[in-house]
Design a protein around this motif. Structure first.
Motif, PDB file in Angstrom:
ATOM      1  N   SER A 183      38.355 -31.061 -82.798  1.00 22.70           N
ATOM      2  CA  SER A 183      38.375 -30.728 -81.366  1.00 22.70           C
ATOM      3  C   SER A 183      37.674 -31.818 -80.553  1.00 22.70           C
ATOM      4  CB  SER A 183      37.708 -29.380 -81.120  1.00 22.70           C
ATOM      5  OG  SER A 183      36.330 -29.416 -81.474  1.00 22.70           O
TER       6      SER A 183
ATOM      7  N   GLU B 111      40.115 -34.772 -80.356  1.00 17.06           N
ATOM      8  CA  GLU B 111      41.184 -34.537 -79.394  1.00 17.06           C
ATOM      9  C   GLU B 111      40.683 -34.655 -77.957  1.00 17.06           C
ATOM     10  OE1 GLU B 111      42.990 -30.835 -80.376  1.00 17.06           O
ATOM     11  OE2 GLU B 111      43.755 -31.548 -82.314  1.00 17.06           O
ATOM     12  N   ALA B 112      39.445 -34.222 -77.710  1.00 15.20           N
ATOM     13  CA  ALA B 112      38.866 -34.361 -76.367  1.00 15.20           C
ATOM     14  C   ALA B 112      38.670 -35.834 -76.020  1.00 15.20           C
ATOM     15  CB  ALA B 112      37.537 -33.616 -76.291  1.00 15.20           C
TER      16      ALA B 112
ATOM     17  N   LEU C  98      40.453 -38.362 -77.252  1.00 15.95           N
ATOM     18  CA  LEU C  98      41.781 -38.914 -77.003  1.00 15.95           C
ATOM     19  C   LEU C  98      42.297 -38.532 -75.622  1.00 15.95           C
ATOM     20  CD1 LEU C  98      43.919 -38.627 -80.264  1.00 15.95           C
ATOM     21  CD2 LEU C  98      42.752 -40.607 -79.331  1.00 15.95           C
ATOM     22  N   ARG C  99      42.047 -37.305 -75.231  1.00 17.58           N
ATOM     23  CA  ARG C  99      42.512 -36.857 -73.919  1.00 17.58           C
ATOM     24  C   ARG C  99      41.883 -37.677 -72.809  1.00 17.58           C
ATOM     25  NH1 ARG C  99      46.515 -35.869 -71.824  1.00 17.58           N
ATOM     26  NH2 ARG C  99      47.003 -34.355 -73.464  1.00 17.58           N
ATOM     27  N   ARG C 100      40.599 -37.968 -72.925  1.00 15.07           N
ATOM     28  CA  ARG C 100      39.951 -38.782 -71.892  1.00 15.07           C
ATOM     29  C   ARG C 100      40.610 -40.160 -71.817  1.00 15.07           C
ATOM     30  NH1 ARG C 100      33.732 -40.867 -72.013  1.00 15.07           N
ATOM     31  NH2 ARG C 100      33.192 -38.731 -71.473  1.00 15.07           N
TER      32      ARG C 100
ATOM     33  N   ALA D 122      43.591 -41.057 -72.845  1.00 16.98           N
ATOM     34  CA  ALA D 122      44.985 -40.957 -72.422  1.00 16.98           C
ATOM     35  C   ALA D 122      45.102 -40.756 -70.914  1.00 16.98           C
ATOM     36  CB  ALA D 122      45.679 -39.818 -73.166  1.00 16.98           C
ATOM     37  N   ASP D 123      44.288 -39.871 -70.356  1.00 14.23           N
ATOM     38  CA  ASP D 123      44.341 -39.605 -68.912  1.00 14.23           C
ATOM     39  C   ASP D 123      43.976 -40.848 -68.114  1.00 14.23           C
ATOM     40  OD1 ASP D 123      45.086 -37.020 -69.418  1.00 14.23           O
ATOM     41  OD2 ASP D 123      43.098 -36.152 -69.077  1.00 14.23           O
TER      42      ASP D 123
ATOM     43  N   LEU E  42      42.954 -44.283 -79.204  1.00 15.33           N
ATOM     44  CA  LEU E  42      44.182 -43.637 -78.757  1.00 15.33           C
ATOM     45  C   LEU E  42      45.391 -44.150 -79.517  1.00 15.33           C
ATOM     46  CD1 LEU E  42      45.600 -41.761 -76.729  1.00 15.33           C
ATOM     47  CD2 LEU E  42      45.751 -43.707 -75.167  1.00 15.33           C
TER      48      LEU E  42
ATOM     49  N   THR F 296      48.985 -33.752 -82.502  1.00 19.94           N
ATOM     50  CA  THR F 296      48.322 -33.723 -81.196  1.00 19.94           C
ATOM     51  C   THR F 296      48.120 -35.129 -80.655  1.00 19.94           C
ATOM     52  OG1 THR F 296      47.163 -31.678 -81.758  1.00 19.94           O
ATOM     53  CG2 THR F 296      46.254 -32.988 -79.959  1.00 19.94           C
TER      54      THR F 296
ATOM     55  N   MET G  16      49.810 -36.903 -77.238  1.00 25.39           N
ATOM     56  CA  MET G  16      49.053 -37.537 -76.159  1.00 25.39           C
ATOM     57  C   MET G  16      49.552 -38.954 -75.893  1.00 25.39           C
ATOM     58  SD  MET G  16      45.127 -36.321 -76.807  1.00 25.39           S
ATOM     59  CE  MET G  16      44.697 -34.590 -76.951  1.00 25.39           C
TER      60      MET G  16
ATOM     61  N   GLN H  71      52.769 -38.870 -74.066  1.00 21.66           N
ATOM     62  CA  GLN H  71      52.605 -38.543 -72.650  1.00 21.66           C
ATOM     63  C   GLN H  71      52.247 -39.779 -71.837  1.00 21.66           C
ATOM     64  OE1 GLN H  71      49.747 -35.340 -72.441  1.00 21.66           O
ATOM     65  NE2 GLN H  71      51.046 -33.946 -73.632  1.00 21.66           N
TER      66      GLN H  71
END
Length: 259
Positions: free
Chosen positions: A59, A62-63, A65-67, A69-70, A109, A120, A124, A127
């Motif tokens: 988790s 994934e958090a 990676l999300r940062r 990616a965004d 990433l 997941t 990302m 996206q």
């Protein structure tokens, strides 16, 4: 990354700290090889406290990676004003700003992650690529992009990723040169496609009609023209070489030759 001193942080502040620490560690080694103990030590907190904020390493990964990616997706946002070449150059400058300043996040990433979370991570990355693709198509003013245009744009997005990753490994080519080169690469990919497809040719001609002579694409045409002249000169037969008969224009596969 080690703080050396514990201090009380708010919940969100601590989460963001852990995400930053994770990005740094995951960039240098596979997430499978990074332990929660290492993340806790780098953040200057205990192992149980890491689990207080994130249920597990996956988790947290994934958090992180999300940062990344965004943040990366926003680098392709650009006002649709002015010549396309100049717009793409501004996009590439912001893209390399991200790569330069947040190389850890970029590596994390693009390298993917643990097998258990591969889907997941792939989602990302997809996206980010889709956001970049949609932005470039919008800059071209094409509502329903033909198949060849989609191929060109997606190939160029992949090329930008690969170029940045190779550049990070030693930075052996000046960054500014690569930014301009990628702008030229887009035109080169589009030009090759236009040579085989009339719809692509129309799109390319419309784009180039708005380009100033001293812009990036005018510069590219000048460079290619000089290269063509040099190649023509080097191909001139020597005085001792016998003349050869021309068999007329050669037709490439799929190419129509007008005589």
């Amino acid at each position: 990354m080690t703080t050396g001193v514990r201090r009380r942080m708010g919940v969100e502040e601590r989460k963001q700290q852990l995400i930053g620490v994770a990005l740094e560690l995951f960039s240098h080694r596979s997430p499978d090889d990074v332990s929660i103990d290492e993340i806790a030590a780098a953040a200057g907190i205990s192992r149980p406290l890491v689990y207080h904020y994130f249920p597990g390493k996956q988790s947290l990964y994934e958090a992180a990676l999300r940062r990344a990616a965004d943040d990366l997706a926003t680098r392709f946002l650009e006002p649709r004003e002015g010549p396309l070449g100049a717009r793409l150059h501004r996009v590439m400058k912001r893209f390399f700003d991200f790569v330069d300043e947040h190389g850890a996040g970029f590596f994390a990433l693009m390298r993917g992650g643990p097998a258990v979370g591969a889907s997941t991570a792939t989602a990302m990355i997809s996206q980010v690529r889709q956001a970049a693709y949609e932005q470039i198509v919008a800059h071209l003013g094409v509502g329903q992009p033909p198949a060849r245009l989609e191929l060109v744009v997606r190939s160029w997005v992949s090329l930008a990723e690969s170029t940045a990753l190779i550049w990070l490994d030693g930075r052996r080519i000046p960054r500014a040169e690569l930014e301009w080169q990628l702008v030229h690469d887009f035109a080169a990919l589009a030009s090759v496609s236009a040579a085989y497809d009339e719809e692509m040719a129309a799109i390319l001609l419309r784009v180039l009609a708005d380009e100033p002579a001293d812009g990036p694409y005018g510069d590219l045409v000048g460079r290619l023209t000089r290269l063509g002249m040099e190649l023509a000169e080097s191909a001139q037969p020597s005085e001792s070489a016998p003349p050869t008969e021309s068999a007329g224009p050669t037709e490439l596969p799929g190419q129509r030759v007008h005589v």
